[in-house]
Structures are given as C-alpha cells and as structure tokens.
Enzyme design. Sequence first.
Site, PDB file in Angstrom:
ATOM      1  N   THR A  30       1.457   7.956  36.032  1.00  0.00           N
ATOM      2  CA  THR A  30       0.282   7.627  36.837  1.00  0.00           C
ATOM      3  C   THR A  30       0.024   6.138  36.654  1.00  0.00           C
ATOM      4  O   THR A  30       0.057   5.620  35.525  1.00  0.00           O
ATOM      5  CB  THR A  30      -0.939   8.509  36.512  1.00  0.00           C
ATOM      6  OG1 THR A  30      -2.019   8.115  37.372  1.00  0.00           O
ATOM      7  CG2 THR A  30      -1.373   8.405  35.063  1.00  0.00           C
ATOM      8  N   GLU A  31      -0.179   5.439  37.775  1.00  0.00           N
ATOM      9  CA  GLU A  31      -0.140   3.975  37.736  1.00  0.00           C
ATOM     10  C   GLU A  31      -1.320   3.368  36.990  1.00  0.00           C
ATOM     11  O   GLU A  31      -1.312   2.180  36.697  1.00  0.00           O
ATOM     12  CB  GLU A  31      -0.010   3.392  39.150  1.00  0.00           C
ATOM     13  CG  GLU A  31      -1.144   3.702  40.083  1.00  0.00           C
ATOM     14  CD  GLU A  31      -0.881   4.936  40.951  1.00  0.00           C
ATOM     15  OE1 GLU A  31      -0.192   5.867  40.473  1.00  0.00           O
ATOM     16  OE2 GLU A  31      -1.367   4.965  42.092  1.00  0.00           O
ATOM     17  N   ASN A  32      -2.324   4.178  36.686  1.00  0.00           N
ATOM     18  CA  ASN A  32      -3.404   3.659  35.851  1.00  0.00           C
ATOM     19  C   ASN A  32      -3.063   3.709  34.366  1.00  0.00           C
ATOM     20  O   ASN A  32      -3.959   3.545  33.534  1.00  0.00           O
ATOM     21  CB  ASN A  32      -4.733   4.369  36.147  1.00  0.00           C
ATOM     22  CG  ASN A  32      -4.647   5.874  36.066  1.00  0.00           C
ATOM     23  OD1 ASN A  32      -3.656   6.469  36.498  1.00  0.00           O
ATOM     24  ND2 ASN A  32      -5.665   6.497  35.525  1.00  0.00           N
TER      25      ASN A  32
END
Lengths: 228, 228, 223, 223
Positions: free
Chosen positions: B59-61
Amino acid sequence: MNPTDSLVENPGRGPLGKDEMAAIVARDIPHGSYVNLGIGQPTRVADHLPDGSGVVLHTENGLLNMGPAAKPDEVDPDLTNAGKIPVTELPGAAYFHHADSFAMMRGGHLDVCVLGAFQVSATGDLANWHTGAPDAIPAVGGAMDLAIGAKKVFVMMSLFAKDGSPKLVRECGYPLTGLGCVDRVYTDLATFRLGPEGATVLETFGIGYDDLAARLDVPLAPANGAPR
Amino acid sequence: MNPTDSLVENPGRGPLGKDEMAAIVARDIPHGSYVNLGIGQPTRVADHLPDGSGVVLHTENGLLNMGPAAKPDEVDPDLTNAGKIPVTELPGAAYFHHADSFAMMRGGHLDVCVLGAFQVSATGDLANWHTGAPDAIPAVGGAMDLAIGAKKVFVMMSLFAKDGSPKLVRECGYPLTGLGCVDRVYTDLATFRLGPEGATVLETFGIGYDDLAARLDVPLAPANGAPR
Amino acid sequence: MTVQVCTDADEAVAGISDGSTVLVGGFGMAGMPVELIDALIRQGASDLTVVSNNAGNGDTGLAALLAKGRVRRVVCSFPRQSDSWVFDRLYREGRIQLEVVPQGTLAERMRAAGAGIGAFFCPTGVGTPLAEGKETREIDGRTYVLEYPIKGDVALIGAHTADRMGNLVYRKTARNFGPVMATAATTVVAQVRDIVETGALDPETVVTPSIYVDRIVRTEVAV
Amino acid sequence: MTVQVCTDADEAVAGISDGSTVLVGGFGMAGMPVELIDALIRQGASDLTVVSNNAGNGDTGLAALLAKGRVRRVVCSFPRQSDSWVFDRLYREGRIQLEVVPQGTLAERMRAAGAGIGAFFCPTGVGTPLAEGKETREIDGRTYVLEYPIKGDVALIGAHTADRMGNLVYRKTARNFGPVMATAATTVVAQVRDIVETGALDPETVVTPSIYVDRIVRTEVAV
C-alpha cells in the site's frame, strides 16, 4: 569565536601547534552544532570540544552522534568512522544508509564541516583531493560532497607548504574540490574568514599582520569588528 | 492465466460479476508477486488470492505485506491502506515513508498493479483520475505514480459505460493518467492484452468474439496462442 | 518474487554473466560481502564492471577478484588506499578502467536507479575535474551538474539478519551502501549472519524490505 | 542545533510568519499533527501555502485552518474527498489556489529539497495534463518530466516517540510523509505521543535523526 571579531595579533608567541589549532577550531564551533570532521587532522577537533558542548558528530558512512575512537576492548568491525577507524556511538545516536547520509550532507543540514586542504583560494575555492600529479590515481571519497554541503566549511591546514609556498592563494593550482565553499581557514600562523572579496585575518600567531600580509599574495584585510 | 493463451470464448454464460472479475485477476497474478491494488474495485482482488499464493500486497502509504481489512476490534488509526480504510499487517511486513514507498513504485519493483479506469486505449493509455468535467476539482492521488510504476499494470472496469459507450477506445477522451502503461484489461465481457499494435482478446464472457468486435472500435485481434 | 534461500554462497552467485555490472556493498570491511565475492571468483564471470566505494584492499575479496583479471572497469569514490596495491598496479598498467564519482553522488546515482529517476541536478563537483564534460544548469542561483543513474545487473551486499521472506536489517555503520544497492540492481544477493523466521523482525525496523531481495545466504562471520 | 522541547503546542508553533510555506504531515488522520494545526490557527499566521497530501477533512484540523481564510494556496495530491467541503467551497469560490501534484512526485520533490537536489527527471505524469508546460526529456528511451524541489519554511508533523535530542520514531502507516517533510523545511516541529530520555531509542530504529528536528511537543492523543 574571537569575541570582538576585530583582529587579534599574537606575535609574541610561536605558531600554533596542531593541537592548538584543533582547540581553536573547537572553540569556534557553536554550542549544539551538528559537525562533520574530515579524515586526518580535523579528527583532532573532537578531543578539544568541551564537556557540554552539545556538539553532535556526523560520520558520512552513516552515523550521527558518533563517540570517540574505540578502545581496544570496544572495537567493533561494524562501527567505524569515514577513515575506517573503529569508533563508538553515544546515547542519542542514529544510523542511516549512505544515500540518506549524503542527502543530509548535500541538503545543508550540517552546521559545520572541518576539512584539510592542499590549497584554498582567498574567495573560498578548495583543493584537497588531488595533487594533480600526472601519475596520481584519482580518489575523491566524500571530499566534494563535504565541501559543498555544510552550512559552514572550516579548513585546517599549515599556511605554508614544505617548499615555503603559501597554501592560501589567489587561485588554486591543484584540481578543485569545490568552488567558493570555504568560510574559514585555520592555520598555524593565522585564522582567516573568506568571502567573495577575499580573506579577512581574524587572529595571528607568532607573526604580526603586516609580516603575514607580506608573505601572502591574496586580497587581504584585517578584521575590523564589523558585523560578519 | 489462460493456460494456452489462445482465445477462449464463453458466450453461453452471462457477463462476469464484480467478484468473478476480481477472481480472474487474482488467478492471473503469478505466485509470489508483489502487488498494489488500487482503491475501490481492485481491492476485491485480495479476497480471491488463494492460500499460499505468496502474493505480497503493497500500500503506497508505506507498508508491504498488508493484511485484510481490520475487524472492528483490530482497528488502529495508525494503520490504514491508501483508501484510508483500517487494515492489518501480516508477518514479514515492513513500514517505510512516502518517498521510499513511491521510489519502490516508480522504480519498477512491484510486479503488478491493479487499477480502475474511466477509459483505456487499445495501446494502453490510461484515463482514471479526472472526468474532464469543467467544474470537477482535480485530484490525482497516487494514480499517475501507480500507472507508470509497476512491471505490469492491470485494469479492472466494466467494458461499457452507463451510456453504452465503450471504455476501451482508440484514444482516450478523458485527461490521461499515463501513456501506454496498461498491459491487461479485465472487464465484465472480456479480458484483453494491450500492446503497441492494439488489443488482443484473451477470453470472452456472455458474448462471442465476433459480437464483441462489432461493439468496439479499436484495433482488435483474438489471442492465437502465439507467445506473449 | 519469492526470495531464494541459498544453501551456500556459490548457489547465491550462480548465473552471473560475463559483462555484468556488479554493485558491491561495504565501506572498508564493514558490510563487505566477502563470501559472495569469493564465490563470484569461483563462479568465474569476467569482463565485469564493479561499482563499490573502494577498489579492493590487500589481496582478498574485491582485490582478489581484480587480481584474477575479471574486472574491466571500476566505478568508485576512493580507489587509492594504503593497501590497494592490486588496483594500483592494474591501473598503472592500463589494464583496468576507472570512473571516480564523489561518494554521495555515487550513492545518489544508485538511489536514482532504484527510484525510477531519469537523471538529477546535483551540486556536488561543480567546477571540478569530475564535472568536466557534464551538462550543468543554474537553478535558483546555484549551479548543478546533471548526473545519471547507475543500475546494476547484480548487487552483492552484506546485511546482519534476514527473515525467510528476505527482509533485511543491518548493524551499525555496516549498513552503508547495502540498502541503496538493494534498490538498484536486477538481482540482489545478500549474505547475512542469521536467517530468522518470517515475523521475527519488527516491521518498523526493517531497512530493506523483501521486495528488493532475490537471494539470501547465511555465512559464517565473526561478530 | 539543539532541539527545543516545548511545553505546549502553542510554544511549538510560535513565530510562524505570514506568507510561510507550511508542510503538513499525515495521510488521512494517520500522522496528522492535529494539535499543531489547531495551535497554528490560534497563532494566527495567514497567507500561507500549505503542502500536504490532502486539503482537509470535515471541519477540524487543516479544514479549520482553510475555513479561517489563512491559506492562499494548497499544494497536494488529493484535495477532493467525500468530506473536503471546506476546500471544495473555497476552491469553487476562487478563494484558494491549488497545485495538484502526483503523490509520489510530491514526496520526491520534498525529498529533493531535503537532499540538495536542484531538480530531477521524473517519469510520472508524462503526457498528462499535470506535465503541461513542463520541460521533458527522453533519457535512455523513456520520457521524463523535470520536477523541482518543494521546500518548506516550516514542517508540522506527527510522530510516535521522540527522545530529548529530537530523534523520532513513527508508528505503522502514520510514518507516511513525516520523515520526508522533516528533511525539507527550515523549521521542523513534531508533535509526539511520548518523549523519552536520550539513549532510550535504539539507534538502529531511529527514522528521523535529531539533526532534522527543531521543536518537539508531547500532545495527548488516544492510542
């Protein structure tokens, strides 16, 4: 730091020894600074930081809050400084990788970097990585990164080479490490502030200002107490 | 993956439901892949990965090896996915900051990214961030980074918009997210492989190839078993 | 893709092709993947480009690889050391090419390769011989030189501990180039002192996530 | 310089000037420095440029700052959310400027500011409206757009724990933009849930080293 920022002449004593030079550099590092000490002579500055100086040492191979050199029973091959000498860590240390370490340097986050030099020009050009000898194998290490990264770059060197030629010059004859990057030069005979207009003498040791000026061929002025 | 890579027609059944589409995408993700599932419909793909798929979700966060959505008693405000939904972490997870997370994405380290779309061109252009409506407030999030980063970009969407117009087109009419970046398109009626020469139909659902081709206006060919 | 847990260093370096660019971690001996380099010597790949901070010390490790004539070109920041006699001799005999790169630029160029950056404007080296022939540009009153990524076919790095998924943690200043090189090569091989079960590493403390690591091997090393 | 351990959030945001560029951490509520934003509202600085992933949610935090008319310009990746009505209204009324930046480019531009990079060629957004008017270049067969650093006068970030020197660790995905913003601003202010003695954090696990942090304040937050 020279408290009045007016020229102080100390002709009645000898030139500074290497440890005295290191002590004067240490005196001029503001409390709480983050500092990188280059390989070699600048390393000595650490020994002269007073207790409670709050100075935090950076080593570009990935550590902030580096401690003193490791004693024989403290040697850990995983913990060295940039000169590959075993060192120690202090409480509050942090480790990081090389890209992060040089981002810290290049990004201007270090307050002071202290470097040695072959030559420095009066306007702050630095030559400290290569003698220019045709058969020398070039090796730069972190010298160029350090030269342009810190907020203030201090150089420690003898003012004259062994052949008697000055190392503070109008224009560096050796290959450059960085352009206009040196703020201060600490030598055995005098300390200088550098800027676009040339060198300002802050203090002399074992020589007076006039004699010093006669031996150098650079734009030179005595510090006059004007604000830096 | 369609094992022979020759066109398979399934006209004798209805179009795929959303979960069936997700299952087919999940089937086509190679074992052990590192995968980013875009916000919305692509998130469903996770529910269809078989046990032992070895798939690792990004997840890019800032998390690799993200687990399923958090159950009510597992909710932790410090642990969400890119859609800001509370999630969980799996053994072998790793956290990192946003610059590192998108470096991972942009640097081409993820094997597969699954995204939704407004339109996809037969040569792989993607439009999924902006309808182009004059009063719309532009908001891109990570869409453009995701579009160009992963080794393979899969799109999940209905093949036709509510007004009946195809969403697989010769040229996107909506503002682009990325150029030539989509490798596969999974729709309710067919799955496509895209490339510089146009779209190749891999499988149809509730429609035959000829009827499908008649409803689309793009360079189209049936998969013929040639190596991809 | 799933990490390969190798039984020995020879398995870990299998398949490295002649002509490869090999990123070699370590700063001095800290983080140096000595066993992987020894295995690379046995493996036999030649015509290599080696990217590393130094160019070998003494007669072992990287120096031994150089001495075997396997390296065509070295990209490094500091080849010249008191004990770099192997490199020194090859260089003076014109038998090895050298590209000297400032240490931070070396790290940043590999970081760029790993991060998908096409090139970057860097202030380091401006006005020096190492910027000669390079594009420069003034941005916001400061001059920069344009630097390009350095990508490896293979990275050989040393880390402290891996889990069985390939997540890595390092120890003290042995971290140095390892995490950067792990992002910048097609195939990343890590020698570690210990391999633990997946889940045994705290996810907050992982420095190199498993996605970057292709092969791990446990090697016997003091400390 | 030595970190300032503040007694409350008001002390932590003192002195922020009108016209400042303020980097605000957080992704949704995770890592959002809510107490610092509330203090910034009380502090009164206006004509601000805010750089953050989003442009405020609901009526609190960043949205409240916007509602007070203190923000001239927002630089973010995703202003439009189901509960971004404050921003939506200001934007539609032409009372706030917006620069939309792809999320990874936003992070990388701040990283560049912190790392002394003058500009970088980025593949994200090529051929899209967000690259219009920007310099592009083909490098090694791929097209890139030139992106410039984003530097803050102030960064307001949330972290989990600080030591008294200012070293920071984060928790889970609340890490997000904090470590990057901490490198990219002249003055970095961190709100943390706990402040521990220097030496209590493992040096291997520090994410933001103390050099980047100017002020820390402990705030009362659940979890």
